[in-house]
Design a protein around this motif. Structure first.
Motif: not given
Length: 65
Positions: A10-35
């Motif tokens: 669940s997103c720590p900002e908006c609290g919605q479940m199953d909206k978090i994705q891990r993104v990997i680009e080159g040698d960087q990685q981050w998580m994003e909420c699509v909501a």
């Protein structure tokens, strides 16, 4: 760029479940909420534990490709 949804998270900002994705680009990685668009850098160092028994947990991507 590779995107992978994290089931049950669940997103720590908006609290919605199953909206978090891990993104990997080159040698960087981050998580994003699509909501709500919240983003957190997964490459930054975890904070130091303040409790003698507490230890931060760091998740690393698997080496499978």
């Amino acid at each position: 760029m590779k995107r992978q949804f994290i089931a049950g998270a669940s997103c720590p900002e908006c609290g919605q479940m199953d909206k978090i994705q891990r993104v990997i680009e080159g040698d960087q990685q981050w998580m994003e909420c699509v909501a709500c668009g919240a983003r957190k850098d997964l490459d930054e160092k975890p904070p130091q534990a303040t409790d003698a028994l507490a230890r931060p947990v760091t998740l690393q991507p698997s080496s499978k490709k």
